[in-house]
Design an enzyme around this catalytic site. Structure first.
Site, PDB file in Angstrom:
ATOM      1  N   GLY A  98     -42.098 -30.343  -8.775  1.00  0.00           N
ATOM      2  CA  GLY A  98     -41.802 -30.133  -9.879  1.00  0.00           C
ATOM      3  C   GLY A  98     -40.300 -29.097  -9.773  1.00  0.00           C
ATOM      4  O   GLY A  98     -40.310 -28.683  -8.740  1.00  0.00           O
ATOM      5  N   ASP A 137     -39.720 -25.857  -9.997  1.00  0.00           N
ATOM      6  CA  ASP A 137     -40.352 -24.530 -10.174  1.00  0.00           C
ATOM      7  C   ASP A 137     -39.670 -23.788  -8.989  1.00  0.00           C
ATOM      8  O   ASP A 137     -39.979 -22.747  -8.604  1.00  0.00           O
ATOM      9  CB  ASP A 137     -41.846 -24.871  -9.503  1.00  0.00           C
ATOM     10  CG  ASP A 137     -41.981 -25.192  -8.092  1.00  0.00           C
ATOM     11  OD1 ASP A 137     -40.711 -25.495  -7.451  1.00  0.00           O
ATOM     12  OD2 ASP A 137     -42.801 -25.207  -7.382  1.00  0.00           O
ATOM     13  N   SER A 154     -38.985 -23.864  -5.934  1.00  0.00           N
ATOM     14  CA  SER A 154     -39.427 -23.678  -4.691  1.00  0.00           C
ATOM     15  C   SER A 154     -38.395 -24.198  -3.504  1.00  0.00           C
ATOM     16  O   SER A 154     -38.657 -23.700  -2.502  1.00  0.00           O
ATOM     17  CB  SER A 154     -40.861 -24.730  -4.420  1.00  0.00           C
ATOM     18  OG  SER A 154     -40.397 -26.116  -4.814  1.00  0.00           O
ATOM     19  N   HIS A 202     -33.098 -31.966  -6.077  1.00  0.00           N
ATOM     20  CA  HIS A 202     -34.084 -31.747  -4.509  1.00  0.00           C
ATOM     21  C   HIS A 202     -35.033 -30.865  -5.089  1.00  0.00           C
ATOM     22  O   HIS A 202     -36.341 -31.070  -4.331  1.00  0.00           O
ATOM     23  CB  HIS A 202     -33.162 -31.446  -3.471  1.00  0.00           C
ATOM     24  CG  HIS A 202     -32.586 -32.625  -3.110  1.00  0.00           C
ATOM     25  ND1 HIS A 202     -32.329 -32.612  -1.634  1.00  0.00           N
ATOM     26  CD2 HIS A 202     -31.694 -33.667  -3.511  1.00  0.00           C
ATOM     27  CE1 HIS A 202     -31.612 -33.724  -1.274  1.00  0.00           C
ATOM     28  NE2 HIS A 202     -31.254 -34.233  -2.517  1.00  0.00           N
ATOM     29  N   ASP A 203     -34.928 -29.910  -5.949  1.00  0.00           N
ATOM     30  CA  ASP A 203     -35.855 -28.936  -6.183  1.00  0.00           C
ATOM     31  C   ASP A 203     -37.102 -29.709  -7.011  1.00  0.00           C
ATOM     32  O   ASP A 203     -38.293 -29.585  -6.637  1.00  0.00           O
ATOM     33  CB  ASP A 203     -35.648 -27.737  -7.027  1.00  0.00           C
ATOM     34  CG  ASP A 203     -36.740 -26.934  -7.443  1.00  0.00           C
ATOM     35  OD1 ASP A 203     -37.510 -26.414  -6.463  1.00  0.00           O
ATOM     36  OD2 ASP A 203     -36.583 -26.271  -8.412  1.00  0.00           O
ATOM     37  N   PRO A 209     -36.038 -38.853   0.105  1.00  0.00           N
ATOM     38  CA  PRO A 209     -35.606 -39.373   1.016  1.00  0.00           C
ATOM     39  C   PRO A 209     -35.055 -38.770   2.115  1.00  0.00           C
ATOM     40  O   PRO A 209     -34.307 -37.853   1.967  1.00  0.00           O
ATOM     41  CB  PRO A 209     -34.592 -40.417   0.338  1.00  0.00           C
ATOM     42  CG  PRO A 209     -34.355 -39.987  -1.301  1.00  0.00           C
ATOM     43  CD  PRO A 209     -35.175 -38.758  -1.191  1.00  0.00           C
ATOM     44  N   VAL A 250     -39.587 -32.153  -5.540  1.00  0.00           N
ATOM     45  CA  VAL A 250     -40.794 -31.556  -4.712  1.00  0.00           C
ATOM     46  C   VAL A 250     -41.600 -30.389  -5.563  1.00  0.00           C
ATOM     47  O   VAL A 250     -41.049 -29.293  -5.830  1.00  0.00           O
ATOM     48  CB  VAL A 250     -40.132 -30.955  -3.587  1.00  0.00           C
ATOM     49  CG1 VAL A 250     -41.429 -30.504  -2.483  1.00  0.00           C
ATOM     50  CG2 VAL A 250     -39.337 -31.894  -2.685  1.00  0.00           C
TER      51      VAL A 250
END
Ligand code: NAG
Length: 197
Positions: free
Chosen positions: A72, A74, A76, A66-67, A164, A70
């Site tokens: 890459g 990184d 986030s 899931h990281d 998704p 979005v």
């Protein structure tokens, strides 16, 4: 590597993801000099977390992809929302289904004590995912390059565009995985890491 069904595919899917993201400048044994024990500490802590709660590997694998979907791989997804910005972490595809943030925080704390300011959270999550695959099926560890920089931007809107929604049908799931270069097999394998318990 021994390949026994799903988890082998998982390892394949996850390496595809890291290749798709920021392979430029990434190296094997990246922390060899700057924090020689980093990978070992992560491995050790993941093992300890998993013996306390067997859901840990699935949770970390899910957090990692899931990281990566979005902005890459990184890190986030690890950033908190602020009063003026709702972060990825709090977007419906992640909240409440992605769990285990406190485990990454604990690893980060230990590594900060050992080697302050050296090991990125993005790399911690990526190495912890490799350990999760290892711990899930007693597979040999796959090689992971290090050197990811932590992202500073984390937006709910990016998560909504790239992950998704919980309500996605199969057609949309297949399309959104294909957008990231992942196959139907990758989709099935990674979906098995869903942990809503
Ligand atoms: C993992 O658990 C063992 C046994 O309790 C302990 O000795 C070790 O220090 C733990 N590792 C880490 C990195 O916390």
């Amino acid at each position: 590597m021994k390949c026994l069904g799903l988890l082998c595919l998982l390892a394949t899917g996850l390496s595809t993801l890291s290749v798709g993201a920021v392979v430029e400048g990434l190296k094997h044994k990246y922390y060899h000099r700057s924090c020689p024990q980093a990978e070992e500490i992560i491995a050790n802590m993941m093992e300890n977390f998993t013996s306390a709660d067997q859901r840990v590997p699935a949770r970390i694998i899910r957090m990692h992809f899931h990281d990566c979907f979005v902005r890459g791989c990184d890190g986030s997804i690890l950033l908190n929302s602020t009063p003026v910005n709702k972060a990825e972490k709090d977007a419906p595809p992640n909240n409440p289904s992605v769990k285990g943030f406190e485990l990454i925080d604990q690893i980060k704390e230990v590594l900060e004590n050992k080697c302050p300011g050296v090991v990125s959270c993005a790399d911690i999550l990526t190495f912890a995912t490799r350990e999760s695959v290892h711990l899930s099926g007693k597979f040999e560890r796959y090689q992971v390059r290090g050197g990811r920089k932590d992202g500073k931007i984390s937006r709910e809107s990016d998560a909504l565009l790239n992950l998704p929604p919980p309500s996605a049908n199969v057609q949309l799931l297949v399309q959104m995985f294909a957008n990231k270069g992942l196959s139907l097999e990758d989709l099935v394998t990674l979906s098995a890491t869903s942990d809503l318990r």
